[in-house]
Design a protein around this motif. Structure first.
Motif: not given
Length: 236
Positions: A114-116, A120, A205-207
């Motif tokens: 995840t992005s967390q 990223g 991916k992160q926004s």
């Protein structure tokens, strides 16, 4: 006497700049150097540059791999202006293709992360450990200045074992001066992969590709390279 002073002054300045910055990066909070894997990252990027220089040299180029080098060298008569555009286009497109191939290879890992957890833009492009635009910009200027200043004193850095030396320079720049911003040093290295990250539909991916920061790894390296090349020309 003057030459003795100049050489010793500049040599000692480079020595202490790298050494003290390394100590700061390890001991201060909120730097990439305080993370246990930073030596791995710096060494890998150094070796990557070495391999890139060798490949470029075999195809008859000067192995710049970096628009900041190409522009600064051309400004001070070390490189023909007629070759600037082909070099820079090749550098940006090469960076994009390299990033796209790496992204494809790791698709299962992107799906699993995840992005967390780290999925990223930092995989592809640089981002600051602490967002402080003026200091981030100056970090890129100083790191690139140091890199180019050493590079200029290697002469033709595509011959023999010199590409390995270039890689070692990148490694020590990363360890010593790269812990605040991730040491872009190279507009193509940052913008090419950042654009690929923006365009590809990567899983999780992160926004944001953080384009609001991207002017720093574009402008900082170019300014640092011009200052280093200008100083070298002035001293010689």
């Amino acid at each position: 006497m003057v030459n003795g002073f100049t050489g010793e002054f500049l040599g000692t300045m480079v020595l202490i700049l790298f050494g003290t910055a390394t100590s700061a990066g390890i001991n201060l909070k909120k730097t990439y150097g305080s993370q246990g894997d930073w030596l791995y990252v710096s060494l890998a990027w150094g070796i990557a540059v070495t391999m890139g220089v060798y490949v470029a040299a075999m195809f008859g180029t000067q192995g710049h791999l970096n628009p900041a080098v190409t522009i600064a060298y051309a400004l001070f008569g070390l490189f023909p202006w007629g070759q600037v555009l082909p070099y820079i286009i090749g550098q940006f497109l090469g960076a994009m293709v390299g990033a796209a191939v790496a992204a494809f290879m790791f698709i299962p890992q992107f799906k699993a992360t995840t992005s967390q957890e780290g999925n990223g833009v930092g995989i592809f492009a640089t981002r600051p450990a602490i967002y402080a635009p003026f200091y981030n910009f100056m970090s890129e200027v100083i790191a690139t200045f140091a890199f180019i200043f050493v590079l200029l004193n290697l002469g033709d850095f595509t011959t023999g074992l010199k590409p390995l030396i270039v890689g070692l320079v990148i490694t020590v720049v990363g360890i010593g001066l790269g812990t605040t911003t991730g040491f872009a040093l190279n507009p193509a290295r940052d913008w090419g992969p950042r654009l690929v990250y923006t365009l590809l539909p990567l899983p999780n991916k992160q926004s944001s590709a953080e384009w609001n920061y991207a002017w720093i790894p574009m402008c900082g390296p170019i300014v640092g390279a011009i200052l280093a090349t200008g100083l070298e020309a002035l001293l010689k």
